[in-house]
Design an enzyme around this catalytic site. Structure first.
Site, PDB file in Angstrom:
ATOM      1  N   ASP A  92       0.866  -1.184   0.000  1.00  0.00           N
ATOM      2  CA  ASP A  92       0.000   0.000   0.000  1.00  0.00           C
ATOM      3  C   ASP A  92       0.901   1.231   0.000  1.00  0.00           C
ATOM      4  O   ASP A  92       1.522   1.554   1.018  1.00  0.00           O
ATOM      5  CB  ASP A  92      -0.908   0.015   1.230  1.00  0.00           C
ATOM      6  CG  ASP A  92      -2.021  -1.020   1.163  1.00  0.00           C
ATOM      7  OD1 ASP A  92      -1.928  -1.938   0.327  1.00  0.00           O
ATOM      8  OD2 ASP A  92      -2.981  -0.902   1.956  1.00  0.00           O
ATOM      9  N   LYS A 153      -6.738   3.196  -3.141  1.00  0.00           N
ATOM     10  CA  LYS A 153      -7.114   3.159  -1.722  1.00  0.00           C
ATOM     11  C   LYS A 153      -7.402   4.571  -1.251  1.00  0.00           C
ATOM     12  O   LYS A 153      -6.667   5.507  -1.570  1.00  0.00           O
ATOM     13  CB  LYS A 153      -5.980   2.526  -0.915  1.00  0.00           C
ATOM     14  CG  LYS A 153      -6.201   2.503   0.598  1.00  0.00           C
ATOM     15  CD  LYS A 153      -5.030   1.810   1.296  1.00  0.00           C
ATOM     16  CE  LYS A 153      -5.100   1.936   2.799  1.00  0.00           C
ATOM     17  NZ  LYS A 153      -3.964   1.277   3.481  1.00  0.00           N
ATOM     18  N   LYS A 182     -10.115   0.037  -2.422  1.00  0.00           N
ATOM     19  CA  LYS A 182      -9.995  -0.256  -0.991  1.00  0.00           C
ATOM     20  C   LYS A 182     -10.432   0.963  -0.194  1.00  0.00           C
ATOM     21  O   LYS A 182      -9.912   2.063  -0.385  1.00  0.00           O
ATOM     22  CB  LYS A 182      -8.559  -0.636  -0.619  1.00  0.00           C
ATOM     23  CG  LYS A 182      -8.371  -0.865   0.896  1.00  0.00           C
ATOM     24  CD  LYS A 182      -6.969  -1.341   1.232  1.00  0.00           C
ATOM     25  CE  LYS A 182      -6.745  -1.439   2.733  1.00  0.00           C
ATOM     26  NZ  LYS A 182      -5.390  -1.939   3.078  1.00  0.00           N
TER      27      LYS A 182
END
Length: 223
Positions: A92, A153, A182
């Protein structure tokens, strides 16, 4: 989807600066017990998590240039490459927010560079929606697609707010299903979890995973 299957969408998270070995150990055992998709930990705990989770299907996720996204692209590439060597299954990465807002093509190039070293490993790009307007969220979504990221995300969880349902709706509309989404930051109840999935979130990042699963179980039993 049965509400009890939401466990498979959860990245069980502890990214606190003062997270202890005991807390990470507990995080991993909770992930095994509840069948979460992954644990998300700071790079210093990749090896710890990998060792505990070795015989389980739970993945190890870590973060790159977290939470500010303000280092050199070369450093992000190094962090991602090193994290994967240490056992990370997913990365991430925080994008450079000012460059994203300014529309710099370097953002797409940075994503491509990091995805190249990730190879078949999953790359999620954190765009910190709290700092973006709706048009910037749309552009961020397209940049992540162009850069070859697997997920976009919403948040680090360290900014002024976490994910919102509107963030997910904008990403979903802009992406046309060309990238996964996400949602992370501030998802604190089972009903919120369900709503985020309904509007298009493919993965949920939360430190409240166990609480959410307990609430979901209660809701399921109440049917």
């Amino acid at each position: 989807m049965s509400i009890l299957n939401f466990n498979k969408l959860i990245d069980h998270t502890n990214l606190k600066a003062n997270a202890t070995y005991e807390e990470i150990e507990r995080l991993c055992h909770e992930a095994i017990e509840y069948g979460f998709f992954s644990v998300c930990v700071n790079p210093a705990y990749i090896r710890t998590a990998k060792k505990i989770l070795l015989k389980s299907p739970v993945k190890v996720c870590t973060v790159v240039d977290f939470p500010l996204g303000q280092t050199f692209s070369e450093q992000k590439v190094y962090e991602a490459k090193t994290s994967i060597k240490m056992g990370a299954d997913e990365i991430d990465m925080v994008i450079n927010i000012p460059e994203l807002i300014n529309g710099c093509a370097c953002v797409i190039d940075e994503i491509r560079q990091v995805k190249k070293v990730c190879g078949e490993k999953i790359l999620k790009v954190i765009v910190e929606t709290a700092l973006l307007n709706e048009e910037q969220i749309r552009k961020a979504t397209l940049a992540c697609i162009d850069g070859g990221a697997d997920f976009i995300k919403t948040s680090t969880g360290f900014s002024t707010r976490g994910a919102s349902l509107n963030d997910i709706k904008i990403m979903q509309q802009a992406s046309q299903n060309k990238i996964l989404i996400k949602a992370s930051g501030g998802i604190s109840t089972a009903r919120e979890l369900i709503e985020f999935v309904k509007v298009g979130a493919d993965r949920i990042g939360t430190s409240r995973s166990v609480k959410l699963m307990q609430e979901l179980k209660t809701m399921d039993l109440a049917k």
